[in-house]
Design a protein around this motif. Structure first.
Motif, PDB file in Angstrom:
ATOM      1  N   LEU A 107      31.168  85.490  12.093  1.00  0.00           N
ATOM      2  CA  LEU A 107      31.919  86.426  11.259  1.00  0.00           C
ATOM      3  C   LEU A 107      31.317  87.828  11.340  1.00  0.00           C
ATOM      4  N   ILE A 108      30.000  87.901  11.278  1.00  0.00           N
ATOM      5  CA  ILE A 108      29.326  89.204  11.351  1.00  0.00           C
ATOM      6  C   ILE A 108      29.640  89.898  12.674  1.00  0.00           C
ATOM      7  N   GLU A 109      29.595  89.138  13.765  1.00  0.00           N
ATOM      8  CA  GLU A 109      29.912  89.716  15.080  1.00  0.00           C
ATOM      9  C   GLU A 109      31.344  90.254  15.120  1.00  0.00           C
ATOM     10  N   LEU A 110      32.270  89.487  14.585  1.00  0.00           N
ATOM     11  CA  LEU A 110      33.674  89.902  14.578  1.00  0.00           C
ATOM     12  C   LEU A 110      33.877  91.145  13.700  1.00  0.00           C
ATOM     13  N   LEU A 111      33.232  91.161  12.541  1.00  0.00           N
ATOM     14  CA  LEU A 111      33.364  92.296  11.634  1.00  0.00           C
ATOM     15  C   LEU A 111      32.727  93.552  12.222  1.00  0.00           C
ATOM     16  N   GLN A 112      31.576  93.386  12.869  1.00  0.00           N
ATOM     17  CA  GLN A 112      30.905  94.529  13.505  1.00  0.00           C
ATOM     18  C   GLN A 112      31.780  95.134  14.602  1.00  0.00           C
ATOM     19  N   LYS A 113      32.379  94.264  15.393  1.00  0.00           N
ATOM     20  CA  LYS A 113      33.255  94.734  16.469  1.00  0.00           C
ATOM     21  C   LYS A 113      34.461  95.468  15.902  1.00  0.00           C
ATOM     22  N   ALA A 114      35.082  94.898  14.864  1.00  0.00           N
ATOM     23  CA  ALA A 114      36.262  95.521  14.260  1.00  0.00           C
ATOM     24  C   ALA A 114      35.908  96.859  13.617  1.00  0.00           C
ATOM     25  N   LEU A 115      34.774  96.903  12.938  1.00  0.00           N
ATOM     26  CA  LEU A 115      34.363  98.142  12.270  1.00  0.00           C
ATOM     27  C   LEU A 115      34.031  99.230  13.285  1.00  0.00           C
ATOM     28  N   LYS A 116      33.395  98.839  14.389  1.00  0.00           N
ATOM     29  CA  LYS A 116      33.089  99.800  15.445  1.00  0.00           C
ATOM     30  C   LYS A 116      34.373 100.400  16.013  1.00  0.00           C
ATOM     31  N   GLU A 117      35.382  99.552  16.227  1.00  0.00           N
ATOM     32  CA  GLU A 117      36.675 100.023  16.729  1.00  0.00           C
ATOM     33  C   GLU A 117      37.342 100.954  15.712  1.00  0.00           C
ATOM     34  N   GLN A 118      37.275 100.571  14.453  1.00  0.00           N
ATOM     35  CA  GLN A 118      37.886 101.386  13.401  1.00  0.00           C
ATOM     36  C   GLN A 118      37.237 102.775  13.335  1.00  0.00           C
ATOM     37  N   MET A 119      35.911 102.807  13.393  1.00  0.00           N
ATOM     38  CA  MET A 119      35.189 104.083  13.329  1.00  0.00           C
ATOM     39  C   MET A 119      35.436 104.915  14.586  1.00  0.00           C
ATOM     40  N   GLY A 120      35.556 104.235  15.718  1.00  0.00           N
ATOM     41  CA  GLY A 120      35.786 104.939  16.974  1.00  0.00           C
ATOM     42  C   GLY A 120      37.150 105.589  17.054  1.00  0.00           C
ATOM     43  N   HIS A 121      38.086 105.113  16.230  1.00  0.00           N
ATOM     44  CA  HIS A 121      39.444 105.659  16.240  1.00  0.00           C
ATOM     45  C   HIS A 121      39.782 106.384  14.935  1.00  0.00           C
ATOM     46  N   GLU A 125      45.271 110.957  15.581  1.00  0.00           N
ATOM     47  CA  GLU A 125      46.315 111.683  14.860  1.00  0.00           C
ATOM     48  C   GLU A 125      47.408 110.739  14.359  1.00  0.00           C
ATOM     49  N   SER A 126      47.668 109.699  15.115  1.00  0.00           N
ATOM     50  CA  SER A 126      48.724 108.758  14.754  1.00  0.00           C
ATOM     51  C   SER A 126      48.260 107.809  13.656  1.00  0.00           C
ATOM     52  N   GLN A 127      48.858 107.944  12.490  1.00  0.00           N
ATOM     53  CA  GLN A 127      48.515 107.055  11.376  1.00  0.00           C
ATOM     54  C   GLN A 127      48.898 105.608  11.671  1.00  0.00           C
ATOM     55  N   PRO A 128      50.081 105.345  12.233  1.00  0.00           N
ATOM     56  CA  PRO A 128      50.436 103.957  12.568  1.00  0.00           C
ATOM     57  C   PRO A 128      49.459 103.320  13.554  1.00  0.00           C
ATOM     58  N   GLU A 129      49.006 104.098  14.535  1.00  0.00           N
ATOM     59  CA  GLU A 129      48.057 103.564  15.520  1.00  0.00           C
ATOM     60  C   GLU A 129      46.719 103.264  14.864  1.00  0.00           C
ATOM     61  N   TYR A 130      46.264 104.163  13.991  1.00  0.00           N
ATOM     62  CA  TYR A 130      44.974 103.956  13.315  1.00  0.00           C
ATOM     63  C   TYR A 130      45.027 102.723  12.408  1.00  0.00           C
ATOM     64  N   ALA A 131      46.165 102.501  11.763  1.00  0.00           N
ATOM     65  CA  ALA A 131      46.300 101.378  10.834  1.00  0.00           C
ATOM     66  C   ALA A 131      46.030 100.045  11.529  1.00  0.00           C
ATOM     67  N   LYS A 132      46.365  99.947  12.810  1.00  0.00           N
ATOM     68  CA  LYS A 132      46.126  98.719  13.566  1.00  0.00           C
ATOM     69  C   LYS A 132      44.631  98.409  13.637  1.00  0.00           C
ATOM     70  N   TYR A 133      43.825  99.458  13.807  1.00  0.00           N
ATOM     71  CA  TYR A 133      42.376  99.264  13.871  1.00  0.00           C
ATOM     72  C   TYR A 133      41.801  98.989  12.475  1.00  0.00           C
ATOM     73  N   SER A 134      42.446  99.549  11.469  1.00  0.00           N
ATOM     74  CA  SER A 134      41.972  99.368  10.105  1.00  0.00           C
ATOM     75  C   SER A 134      42.112  97.916   9.640  1.00  0.00           C
ATOM     76  N   ILE A 135      43.254  97.290   9.918  1.00  0.00           N
ATOM     77  CA  ILE A 135      43.477  95.926   9.437  1.00  0.00           C
ATOM     78  C   ILE A 135      42.774  94.883  10.297  1.00  0.00           C
ATOM     79  N   ALA A 136      42.235  95.296  11.447  1.00  0.00           N
ATOM     80  CA  ALA A 136      41.508  94.354  12.306  1.00  0.00           C
ATOM     81  C   ALA A 136      40.261  93.814  11.595  1.00  0.00           C
TER      82      ALA A 136
END
Length: 213
Positions: A107-121, A125-136
């Protein structure tokens, strides 16, 4: 709208096309869906379009009122609270299964990966695109518990969850950094073995919708 249809059952193809258009906001919240127009555009009969819309109603993306026809879901504070409550219940259940099956490291590995992606994006500018990384980040809890029934339930509500996040960012104006900090706090608590704290933080993350009812 993509008019290309393949050998998948027609109602499912139409379902996917309409769902995609709702998720991408080509159909706006509250917009009426004309069965006749969609049928004409896709060169199909009305029947599979009605079936597809019924499937979207099941997913919570479309609402149907007598004498008014189908329309894309609209959001009220009460509805946002109910959706958030459903997502939170699913996440807490998934988290508990991860703990019981000793999958914390995964779980920690999955959360770290998702959070890294979220922070990287974060600066997209696109709110819909960013939302995809947020809910990951939330999706990682479901992925970790590896329960096909929970995964199926989450898949059915994921589109609605995505629209809720978009609404939250656009209309409630939740700061991107604020959401990232909350995710960092949840991850930090799990990494430090403070699982009850993590559950409390998850609840707090979603209870802000309850406060608006």
């Amino acid at each position: 709208m993509d008019r290309r249809l393949n050998r998948t059952p027609i109602r499912e193809q139409i379902y996917n096309i309409i769902k995609k258009n709702i998720i991408e906001l080509k159909y706006q919240p509250g917009e009426r869906l004309s069965i006749m127009s969609i049928s004409k555009e896709l060169n199909v009969s009305n029947s599979p379009v009605r079936e597809a819309i019924s499937m979207l109603e099941r997913d919570g993306l479309v609402e149907i009122y007598p004498n008014a026809g189908p329309s894309v879901i609209t959001f009220s504070n009460r509805r946002l609270g109910h959706i958030a409550q459903a997502i939170l219940s699913m996440l807490l259940g998934s988290f508990e299964i991860c703990l019981q099956s000793q999958q914390t490291d995964t779980l920690i590995e999955l959360l770290q990966k998702a959070l890294k992606e979220q922070m990287g994006h974060m600066n997209l500018e696109s709110q819909p695109e960013y939302a995809k990384y947020s809910i990951a980040f939330e999706a990682a809890f479901v992925a970790c518990c590896n329960n096909p029934y929970i995964s199926k339930q989450y898949a059915e509500i994921e589109g609605l969850f995505y629209l809720t996040v978009l609404y939250d960012q656009w209309y409630i104006d939740t700061n991107r950094m604020e959401a990232i900090v909350e995710h960092q706090q949840i991850l930090g608590a799990i990494m430090n073995g403070k699982f009850e704290t993590a559950k409390t933080l998850l609840s707090k993350h979603y209870n802000r919708f309850q406060d608006k009812e």
